[in-house]
Design a protein around this motif. Structure first.
Motif, mmCIF file in Angstrom:
data_model
loop_
_atom_site.group_PDB
_atom_site.id
_atom_site.type_symbol
_atom_site.label_atom_id
_atom_site.label_comp_id
_atom_site.label_asym_id
_atom_site.label_seq_id
_atom_site.Cartn_x
_atom_site.Cartn_y
_atom_site.Cartn_z
ATOM 1 N N ASN A 190 0.841 -1.188 0.000
ATOM 2 C CA ASN A 190 0.000 0.000 0.000
ATOM 3 C C ASN A 190 0.881 1.245 0.000
ATOM 4 O OD1 ASN A 190 0.459 -1.159 2.686
ATOM 5 N ND2 ASN A 190 -0.465 0.729 3.433
ATOM 6 N N THR A 191 0.258 2.410 -0.079
ATOM 7 C CA THR A 191 0.988 3.661 -0.283
ATOM 8 C C THR A 191 2.041 3.920 0.788
ATOM 9 O OG1 THR A 191 -1.088 4.516 -1.165
ATOM 10 C CG2 THR A 191 0.674 6.101 -0.825
ATOM 11 N N GLY A 192 1.709 3.640 2.059
ATOM 12 C CA GLY A 192 2.630 3.935 3.158
ATOM 13 C C GLY A 192 3.984 3.261 3.024
ATOM 14 N N PRO A 193 4.028 1.920 3.010
ATOM 15 C CA PRO A 193 5.322 1.236 2.864
ATOM 16 C C PRO A 193 6.037 1.584 1.560
ATOM 17 C CG PRO A 193 3.637 -0.298 3.592
ATOM 18 C CD PRO A 193 2.933 0.968 3.233
ATOM 19 N N LEU A 194 5.260 1.759 0.492
ATOM 20 C CA LEU A 194 5.864 2.068 -0.801
ATOM 21 C C LEU A 194 6.589 3.410 -0.769
ATOM 22 C CD1 LEU A 194 6.239 1.185 -3.733
ATOM 23 C CD2 LEU A 194 4.066 2.276 -4.277
ATOM 24 N N SER A 195 6.041 4.365 -0.024
ATOM 25 C CA SER A 195 6.653 5.699 0.038
ATOM 26 C C SER A 195 8.009 5.675 0.736
ATOM 27 C CB SER A 195 5.721 6.673 0.761
ATOM 28 O OG SER A 195 5.561 6.299 2.123
ATOM 29 N N SER A 196 8.307 4.600 1.498
ATOM 30 C CA SER A 196 9.587 4.533 2.211
ATOM 31 C C SER A 196 10.764 4.350 1.259
ATOM 32 C CB SER A 196 9.564 3.386 3.230
ATOM 33 O OG SER A 196 9.509 2.130 2.572
#
Length: 211
Positions: A190-196
């Motif tokens: 999802n967006t959260g982990p991907l943004s890392s």
């Protein structure tokens, strides 16, 4: 008299192309250089911001690429609904048998429900994410040393890689700037982990040639 055959002018591809390419099961031989491609196949539950920075700052000749493929929210919600039902059924079965509660199942249930809520309110999106690396060296020993370093850095963060055995050509193409995801090794995020993963930059990164 026989005419002299015309010599075709050199093209830019003739100049920059390597003299030869040899495909071996666990690396490529490109001219005098060796190249070995890897893919990441497993991530932990949580990813810290900038976890890729140590790899970018290694100072080892390397190509890194990643592919982000959007997943339809309706499709992923359907899968999550089925998954949460399965997990809930396992929790209820454990309770009915009078067994000690399973923290792993309870955590999974909370995580899935939280993700479903965020997807339904458009706070999050889901993606298939693939990350590939190609390291370069002069000998097999150099490539093995780079692989050991990569494993040490990533496995310390519970991130696991594998060499693209028998798929080195696909791995090389996938990590080159062609925009072609030939390996097709993905993890749903999802967006959260991907943004890392971002920002994909380094203040310490430089080129000896000044490029």
């Amino acid at each position: 008299m026989e005419g002299i055959a015309e010599i075709e002018p050199l093209k830019i591809t003739d100049i920059i192309a390597p003299p030869s390419i040899e495909v071996i099961q666990n690396y490529l031989k490109i001219g005098e250089k060796l190249a070995k491609s890897f893919f990441i196949f497993s991530y932990p539950r949580y990813l810290s911001t900038g976890w890729l920075s140590p790899i970018i700052n290694l100072g080892t000749p390397m190509d890194i690429s990643f592919f982000v493929h959007p997943i339809e929210t309706a499709m992923i919600l359907k899968k999550l609904r089925k998954k949460v039902t399965e997990v809930q059924a396992e929790i209820m079965e454990t309770e009915e048998k009078g067994l000690v509660r399973n923290p792993v199942l309870e955590t999974a249930y909370r995580d899935i429900e939280a993700l479903r809520d965020k997807l339904q309110t458009a706070q999050e999106k889901m993606f298939d994410f693939g990350l590939y690396l190609t390291a370069y060296g002069n000998t097999e020993k150099e490539l093995n040393e780079v692989e050991t370093i990569l494993r040490s850095i990533l496995e310390g963060r519970l991130i696991f890689i594998k060499p693209a055995l028998y798929q080195q050509k696909k791995g090389f193409v996938s990590s080159s700037p062609y925009g072609l995801d030939q390996l097709q090794v993905h993890t749903s995020m999802n967006t959260g982990p991907l943004s890392s993963v971002f920002p994909f930059v380094s203040f310490d990164l430089s080129s000896i040639e000044g490029g």
